[in-house]
Design an enzyme around this catalytic site. Structure first.
Site, PDB file in Angstrom:
ATOM      1  N   SER A   1       6.952   1.745   2.453  1.00 54.10           N
ATOM      2  CA  SER A   1       6.464   0.424   2.855  1.00 54.10           C
ATOM      3  C   SER A   1       5.770   0.404   4.217  1.00 54.10           C
ATOM      4  O   SER A   1       5.437  -0.672   4.730  1.00 54.10           O
ATOM      5  CB  SER A   1       7.645  -0.550   2.896  1.00 54.10           C
ATOM      6  OG  SER A   1       8.632  -0.088   3.808  1.00 54.10           O
ATOM      7  N   GLU A   2       5.526   1.557   4.811  1.00 52.54           N
ATOM      8  CA  GLU A   2       5.023   1.601   6.190  1.00 52.54           C
ATOM      9  C   GLU A   2       3.749   0.791   6.408  1.00 52.54           C
ATOM     10  O   GLU A   2       3.586   0.133   7.446  1.00 52.54           O
ATOM     11  CB  GLU A   2       4.780   3.063   6.607  1.00 52.54           C
ATOM     12  CG  GLU A   2       6.050   3.851   6.887  1.00 52.54           C
ATOM     13  CD  GLU A   2       6.606   4.549   5.655  1.00 52.54           C
ATOM     14  OE1 GLU A   2       7.423   5.464   5.795  1.00 52.54           O
ATOM     15  OE2 GLU A   2       6.226   4.151   4.516  1.00 52.54           O
ATOM     16  N   VAL A   3       2.813   0.828   5.449  1.00 50.88           N
ATOM     17  CA  VAL A   3       1.535   0.139   5.658  1.00 50.88           C
ATOM     18  C   VAL A   3       1.708  -1.372   5.765  1.00 50.88           C
ATOM     19  O   VAL A   3       0.835  -2.070   6.287  1.00 50.88           O
ATOM     20  CB  VAL A   3       0.530   0.474   4.537  1.00 50.88           C
ATOM     21  CG1 VAL A   3       0.134   1.941   4.593  1.00 50.88           C
ATOM     22  CG2 VAL A   3       1.070   0.098   3.161  1.00 50.88           C
TER      23      VAL A   3
END
Length: 262
Positions: free
Chosen positions: A136-138
């Site tokens: 989920s980093e983006v």
């Protein structure tokens, strides 16, 4: 027997069990946990009584990614401090990837961002059917930089791009389809089935052969085919002289049932 603060380590029947132990923080990663995971892997590597490692989480989820306070602290770091912190995470992931003994992740609840990387980087990953996975980093303007290198090798560029660029949440059945995990168990049976699988590996396969196979795969995948085959030929010849190979072949020829845990 554990000497750590953010993880619990125990061993039983030649299985080393590492448990992420920050349940109040959903086992979120911070600098201390990264350091302690790296240290315990070094401890296990030098312990001949352990043949297989299981990585799991305490509480409701496997690992929810980076700790929020940790993320806030990173905002105050200089580039050099962030570089050192990133190096520490790289060393942990590389330790897991290149670890000579088999590592199995036992994933439940959720494996998010760095936690997803931690789970899927292991040699085998088994999840309960209700587990959610996401890189989920983006979604917070960050990049899944270090894990992307390993994920692309594991599932291929197309699937890695889809997972990393979308930040989408997928369930265990889709994670299995993508090749992120190796199997799905019911929530109730997950632990028993992972332990049974670990014991089966110990009983039915040579530890030395597994270690040599992992090393061969990791050191040849990027080479041109001819160079890779030359390395494989030498590994093949060397393997024939090992005690485990001699023992295995003798057992096969004599039609004797071999148990490697004896």
């Amino acid at each position: 027997m554990s000497q750590y603060q953010t993880i619990i380590y125990n061993k039983t029947e030649r299985i080393g069990i590492i448990q992420l132990n920050r349940p109040e923080k959903r086992n979120a990663l911070n600098a201390q946990m990264v350091q302690e995971l790296t240290l315990v892997l070094s401890e296990i590597e030098n312990d001949d009584s352990v043949q297989v490692v299981i990585l799991k989480g305490e509480g409701k989820v496997f690992c929810a990614g980076a700790d929020l306070q940790y993320i806030q602290d990173l905002q105050k770091f200089s580039y050099e401090e962030n570089l050192a912190d990133s190096e520490a995470l790289k060393e942990l992931f590389l330790s897991i990837y290149s670890f000579p003994k088999v590592i199995i992740s036992q994933v439940h609840g959720a494996a998010i961002a760095g936690g997803c990387g931690l789970a899927t980087l292991c040699d085998f990953a088994f999840a309960s059917e209700s587990t959610k996975f996401s890189y989920s980093e983006v979604k917070i303007g960050f990049i899944p930089a270090i894990v992307s290198i390993f994920l692309t090798r594991k599932v291929g560029e197309g699937k890695a791009m889809q997972l990393l660029l979308s930040g989408q949440i997928i369930m265990a059945n889709k994670a299995l389809e993508y090749g992120l995990i190796n199997g799905i168990c019911s929530d109730e049976d997950l632990e028993d089935e992972v332990v049974a699988f670990a014991k089966k590996l110990i009983k039915e396969t040579s530890m030395e052969a597994k270690a040599n196979t992992k090393h061969l795969i990791h050191t040849t995948w990027h080479l041109p085919i001819e160079d890779a085959l030359n390395v494989a030929v030498k590994a093949n010849a060397a393997a024939r002289a090992t005690d485990d190979c001699k023992k295995g072949i003798a057992s096969f020829l004599n039609k004797e049932k071999l148990q490697w845990d004896e």
